[in-house]
Design a protein around this motif. Structure first.
Motif: not given
Lengths: 251, 151
Positions: A87, B32-33, B27-30, B79, B77, A80
């Motif tokens: 970012d 599922n993909v 990270p949470r939003r990565a 990222m 994304k 993370e």
């Protein structure tokens, strides 16, 4: 002149901190070089010279005399933080934050760690072990016991890692504990196959980050850092293997 | 392989990939993909083996698919790519063969152990080479887009 020097100092500090955070948490070397170059470029440095290794970073900007060194001492897996640095670097490139804010947020990021809560990690370890046991071995009756053994194995690994802080030893002990538990549970009649339970339960300990990064680093031409990570992955795998082998010997 | 078995395998791969992602703090939003990329790589591997392609080619194709899909996800994304391909290779790791190798070495069956050692080396090499090939595809694609933009 002195304000220019201060500005250069800040650029170096920001780029080096960003680089160190990324390597510490398991990024590949090419990405670190790319991010640091971008930061220096976006901050207005004409040239930047970089030397990034897995144990330390060396950087100079504008061809001046004072190059700075940043040693990398710890090594954990916290992807993370890499995403957050990435970012921040993008926000800086889009002029949403200035250099001072960027440096402050990096220092803040460095001091806090936002892992998933421990109970969720235990559930995740169970959910790596059980499903992979079914996928690899097609042994549906042993699903639940594999979840349990994998979870307890991760618990041993996590606790030891916290107190002794040598990852290889924690992996070895956790693997040995998994082996003992699998044998005991099968003996008690709770499972059918020692082999299948062990195969599933050690999956959370697989060194996925060093394996992938090692391949990517070697491909990118980092012939020092890539093999170094390969050795890291190999020692981890050997530690797990010895843990299991020790239990099987005394069967 | 029946349909039910196939569904169980896909579900297991998806859950295990996401769970491994949680263990290395993705990270949470990565998540599922990443899970779906893991499924894609595994399904390609499974069908190659099922249709007689052999496990080395299967792992190679799976790794190529994971590498290419991870780069698309990374672009989409915004990222880093390693968030997607590290959990996705976990279902391809030769865990079973590595375990059989260790077990047979520990029990003194060296010739059987060497067979499994060879399999582990071949599969790991196939995955590494698959990543190399996916990098090739990615670079060609990047070159192509840059060329189109200039026109």
């Amino acid at each position: 002149m002195s304000s220019q020097k201060k500005r250069d100092q800040l650029i170096l500090h920001t780029a080096l901190t960003a680089g160190r955070i990324m390597i510490e948490n398991g990024s590949e070397i090419e990405r670190v070089e790319d991010t640091m170059t971008r930061i220096a470029h976006n901050a207005g440095a004409q040239t930047s010279q970089l030397f990034v290794m897995i144990t330390g970073i060396l950087m100079a900007i504008n061809g001046e005399v004072g190059a700075q060194i940043e040693p990398v001492k710890r090594r954990t897996f916290d992807l993370e933080k890499i995403a957050v640095v990435n970012d921040l670097s993008r926000q800086y490139a889009d002029h949403k934050i200035d250099l001072r804010q960027f440096a402050d947020r990096l220092d803040h990021l460095d001091s806090v760690s936002r892992y998933f809560p421990f109970w969720l990690q235990l559930v995740a370890a169970a959910m790596v072990s059980g499903p992979l046991e079914v996928v690899f071995r097609h042994n549906l009756p042993d699903f639940w016991i594999t979840c349990l053994v994998g979870m307890l194995g991760w618990w041993v690994y996590y606790v030891l890692n916290k107190y002794i802080q040598i990852r290889f030893l924690s992996e070895f002990t956790a693997a040995a504990a998994i082996g003992v538990m699998a044998v005991v549970f099968v003996h008690m009649g709770l499972g059918n196959s020692v082999d299948d339970i062990i195969i599933g339960s050690v999956m959370p300990l697989v060194p996925g980050v060093p394996i992938t990064n090692s391949v990517r680093d070697i491909l990118a031409g980092n012939l020092v850092s890539g093999p170094a990570r390969g050795v890291e992955a190999l020692v981890s795998a050997a530690a797990i293997g010895f843990g299991i082998a020790m239990v099987l010997q005394f069967l | 392989m029946s349909v039910l078995e196939f569904i169980i395998e896909v579900a297991g791969t998806y859950v295990a990939t996401i769970a491994f992602g949680i263990l290395i703090n993705i990270p949470r939003r990565a998540l599922n993909v990443g899970g779906w990329i893991g499924v894609l790589g595994y399904v390609l591997y499974r069908f190659t083996v099922l249709w007689g392609g052999g496990y080395v080619i299967g792992n190679l194709l799976g790794a190529v698919a994971i590498g290419v899909a991870s780069l698309q996800a990374a672009k989409l994304k915004k990222m880093p790519m390693i968030l997607f391909n590290i959990p996705a290779i976990v279902p391809l790791v030769p865990g079973g063969q590595a375990y059989q190798m260790i077990k047979n070495f520990a029990l003194g069956n060296n010739s059987t152990a060497l067979v499994f050692l060879l399999q582990v080396v071949m599969i790991s090499g196939a995955i590494a080479f698959g990543f190399l090939l996916s990098e090739l595809v990615n670079r060609i694609q990047r070159r192509f887009w840059r060329h189109r933009k200039r026109l």
